[in-house]
Design an enzyme around this catalytic site. Sequence first.
Site, PDB file in Angstrom:
ATOM      1  N   GLN A 123     -15.272  25.144  51.242  1.00  0.00           N
ATOM      2  CA  GLN A 123     -14.332  24.878  50.174  1.00  0.00           C
ATOM      3  C   GLN A 123     -13.668  23.336  50.954  1.00  0.00           C
ATOM      4  OE1 GLN A 123     -11.542  28.005  50.316  1.00  0.00           O
ATOM      5  NE2 GLN A 123     -11.708  28.162  52.569  1.00  0.00           N
ATOM      6  N   HIS A 138       4.940  36.145  51.193  1.00  0.00           N
ATOM      7  CA  HIS A 138       4.492  36.923  52.516  1.00  0.00           C
ATOM      8  C   HIS A 138       5.413  38.030  52.818  1.00  0.00           C
ATOM      9  CE1 HIS A 138       1.820  33.229  52.685  1.00  0.00           C
ATOM     10  NE2 HIS A 138       0.944  34.047  52.828  1.00  0.00           N
ATOM     11  N   ASP A 185      -4.319  31.638  56.765  1.00  0.00           N
ATOM     12  CA  ASP A 185      -3.128  30.832  57.115  1.00  0.00           C
ATOM     13  C   ASP A 185      -2.201  31.453  58.149  1.00  0.00           C
ATOM     14  OD1 ASP A 185      -1.821  32.652  55.652  1.00  0.00           O
ATOM     15  OD2 ASP A 185      -1.722  31.377  53.865  1.00  0.00           O
ATOM     16  N   ASP A 232     -11.319  36.200  57.815  1.00  0.00           N
ATOM     17  CA  ASP A 232     -11.085  35.118  57.045  1.00  0.00           C
ATOM     18  C   ASP A 232     -12.532  34.423  56.795  1.00  0.00           C
ATOM     19  OD1 ASP A 232      -8.996  33.373  55.157  1.00  0.00           O
ATOM     20  OD2 ASP A 232     -10.666  32.319  55.860  1.00  0.00           O
ATOM     21  N   ASP A 241     -17.573  36.990  55.663  1.00  0.00           N
ATOM     22  CA  ASP A 241     -17.363  37.175  54.389  1.00  0.00           C
ATOM     23  C   ASP A 241     -16.824  38.663  54.129  1.00  0.00           C
ATOM     24  OD1 ASP A 241     -17.310  36.924  51.322  1.00  0.00           O
ATOM     25  OD2 ASP A 241     -19.093  35.720  51.466  1.00  0.00           O
ATOM     26  N   ALA A 242     -15.706  38.777  53.538  1.00  0.00           N
ATOM     27  CA  ALA A 242     -14.866  39.965  53.743  1.00  0.00           C
ATOM     28  C   ALA A 242     -15.545  41.464  53.292  1.00  0.00           C
ATOM     29  CB  ALA A 242     -13.518  39.905  52.981  1.00  0.00           C
ATOM     30  N   ASP A 298      -5.687  39.901  50.760  1.00  0.00           N
ATOM     31  CA  ASP A 298      -4.956  38.696  50.123  1.00  0.00           C
ATOM     32  C   ASP A 298      -6.322  37.485  49.850  1.00  0.00           C
ATOM     33  OD1 ASP A 298      -3.178  37.061  49.454  1.00  0.00           O
ATOM     34  OD2 ASP A 298      -2.697  36.354  51.350  1.00  0.00           O
TER      35      ASP A 298
END
Lengths: 502, 546
Positions: A234, A264, A288, A308, A342-343, A360
């Site tokens: 990305q 959050h 993040d 992530d 990759d989740a 999330d």
Amino acid sequence: MSYLLLLSVFVIATCGLVYELVAGTLASYLLGDSVTQFSTVIGVYLFSMGIGSYLSKYVRGNLVAVFIQVELIIGLVGGFSAALLFASFHYVAGFRALLYSMVALIGTLVGLEIPLLMRILKDRFEFKDLVSKVFTFDYIGALVASLLFPLLLIPRLGLIRTSLLFGIFNVLVALWALHLFRNQLGWPKLLRGAGTLVLILLGLGFAYSGRIQEWSETAAFSERIVFSKSSDYQRIVLTSESDELRLYLNGHLQFSSRDEYRYHEALVHVGLRAVPQPRRVLVLGGGDGLAVREILKYPEVESVTLVDLDPEVTHLFQTQPLLTKLNGGSLSSPKVSVVNADAFIWAKQAAPGYDFVVVDFPDPTNFSLGKLYTTAFYRELERLLAPEGLAVVQSTSPLVARKSFWCVNRSLNSVGFKTLPYHVYVPSFGEWGFILAGKLEPKIAAGRALPADLKFLRESMLQALTEFPPDMAPVETEINQLNNQALVRYYEEEWARYPGGG
Amino acid sequence: MKALWTRRRFLRGFGGGIAAAGLLAACGRLGGSRREIPGRICGADAARAHRLRAGGFPSPSRVERASCVIVGGGIAGLSAAWRLSKAGFEDFVLLELDEASGGNSRGGENAISAYPWGAHYVPLVNPESEAVLRMFQELGVISGFDAAGRPRYHELYLCAEPEERLFLQGAWQSGIVPREGLSLEERDEMARFHEKMAAFGAAKGGDGRWAFAIPVDLSSRDPKILTLDRQSMAQWLDGEGLRSRPLRWYVDYCCRDDFGTPADQVSAWAGIHYFAGRRGQAANAEPNTVLTWPEGNGWLARRLREACGDRVRCDAVVYKVAAESSGRRVEYWDARGDETRALRADQVIYAAPRFTAAYTVDEYQRSRPDALAAFHYAPWLVANLSLPRPPRGKGAPLAWDNVLYESPGLGYVVATHQGLKSVPGPTVLTYYRPLDQEAPVAARRSALARSYAEWQDMTLNDLDRAHPELRAEAERLDVWLWGHGMIRPEPGFLWGPARAAAGRGLSGLHFAHSDMSGMSLFEEAHERGIAAADAVLKSLGKKVPA
């Protein structure tokens, strides 16, 4: 030689039409309503050509020199027209004014070309032959341009490179005329120098058109960009404006430091305080580290696994001082292990036993992301969760995307989860929704006290978060499965309808 | 989290994305120069099979014994072997000509993904395809049934959305039935055609059987329905006044897709079977869904083989199936060890394409049966392209099956479609093309003469209209040629004498191949393999599982 000059009629006619098509296409894409854009661009362009033709009678003196100068200016202005218009779209308030001025300028100059050439050639042909030949080549050039443009140029070069390429052609015509008439010109060296300079500029523009593209893209952000990088997955852009930090991934706002705590705190505490013994916590997405910051406020949490996809994102949030200040250095805590994977693929092979799972993910804006909201994924989530554990799923806005929100809820229910949906207001995003899911009914009335230093959540508010007023109340939806991707369709429909949004 | 699209998205798509293919590619093409894409022609050496016809093998150096020999390791042979293994019967050997089993359900794999080399999906199973339903339960493809008796399929094996799209008038539309830009009459005809097909789907013959069933042999024998077999699909459409161009393309596409044969050469019964023969339903999917895997039906071939242990021998070219005083003697050439060997068996299941029996089976050497000459096969080209990123294009997003309107190929399927990645990355496209511009024999001859570079060009030229970027981006392009890819159900074949005659076995010899059903369908191959295995078990006095 005369026929070679006629060939230049062909080239400049092609160039002229290409600029017109570039401007029309670009205006249609940027402003929409292609019928209006094309007809106004063509109208302005043709009218300007008329002005150019009219003005040609005031040209005296060395016609060849003027012709060469006109070619060079067209090459420069026309060549950079697409790049300039793209880049200025985000900066210039009067974009239309700029667009039509450029179209008028190029049109006027192109209008000068043919009358000048005819006057240059007038002694070499009989008048009837001259008119016939010049216009024949002119119209053939127009045909060639109109065919090349959609079939070859746009698909293979794109707008910016197409206009630069034809700018180069214009300059080549100028340099060539310069060569042919070198003995009749007053300042051949000066003109040659100017021509070479323009040629180099256009060549550089062509070589670096990727950069131009990128630059005009980042111009979409109204704030100051403090960091930007394209990772394998990305485009990461971090902006800052009067103490407010914003993170964009592929242009989608991930958080604003001004109100991310609302998001959050709501994401983490509503569920985590209700888990009896939260020792092992899993965060899927959320590179993040802001959700992890909230999780670490519970001393009984022994380990946090953060999964992530993008190592660039997690690295950025482990090292960039502005960001580590914001997430409290959460990703460097000894309790936290960061996994870049990759989740869904990670979840399929992961060992179970998590007491609390934060899901999330980015919103389901496409079919690939949509997989992370399917029953197939939720079955894995169910497998990973400890018997008394809870999971929380960020589920887009129940106000804007009501069906999408309740579709996530129904899909969680369909694999056996008991759920408790709730929502909060986050100014940067609007009304935002979350769903708490457990093998046992999630209860938020019970549970331990909230951590002391929260800026937003209070125990007294919790019950109210689970109330859904009529405009967000449950609706019937399909179950989101890999083989129907119902959610992606709902989401696209609902956000497209949202005024100014999406 | 929030989306922010339009301008920026398109900006990227326009200048960056498309232009990335770049000047180099454009200049390369204009200048006539070619970018080298590595690749080769894969698949069994045609010469290996052609040695069958030439004969002249030396006498076998070794003779072994097995109760049963299975000739051919495609789906029919593997299904038979799987059935024998599941019944606890292990005294068999399966002989496969190629270097790996699977037949036209072979798959391959590279660093990016597994991918198919042939058959790549199975529709939801019809209730009457009982053997397939049982096998799917054993393999975990079906986990149970709902109250209405509809199977619940494994979610990862159901084809994920979006399933299909069509490149039409410069953009992709979702679904492969042409929709964009059709006139009112064309739309009407399309609807009328689908109504007729729905009626055929629900129809039963005078004998109470479904008009169109899977397996084909469970279909009604009502002469009113079988008469459809005497004309071509194109003639039937003409007779119904269905002539509009988009509809005719669509029907032709479907015939070529399932039979490798254009609509004017396919029996109308077969053509209608494509639309009306599938009544499979699911508890958790729409009725028209299919089951698929990254390696296509290679996944099923592998699972069937897993049960057979080391009883599968590849590179085994069977050249003789002789009758002996008791049982059979199967002679084969071990192409890897370059020696001939023999197996004595009580029972033989011949699961290779039926026409090859004319060259191998003893009884046929004395008098060649005419029936086998009626078996015609469609040649195919399958190409696999590795790409660093998914192909792009205007309109509907990349689907599993991507078809180009009025193209000589059938489009491509995406091997990574069933994957679980949340960001699209490198992928493999499998391009399919029946070589049906010429009659099969001539087409095979032309195919043998074509070089790798020509196959590569044929593939890229066809896809160029939708994906000019492939030429610049493809990292590898391998092609596979199927000389006898699938049986052609030409008019008169399905319900004529040849197929009926070919179905009958010989002493100690059971034939099992989907070509005997007249359609190269997974279900046909499996049901025939199971039936042959059960017949063997019965002949050997073993217990046949329920």
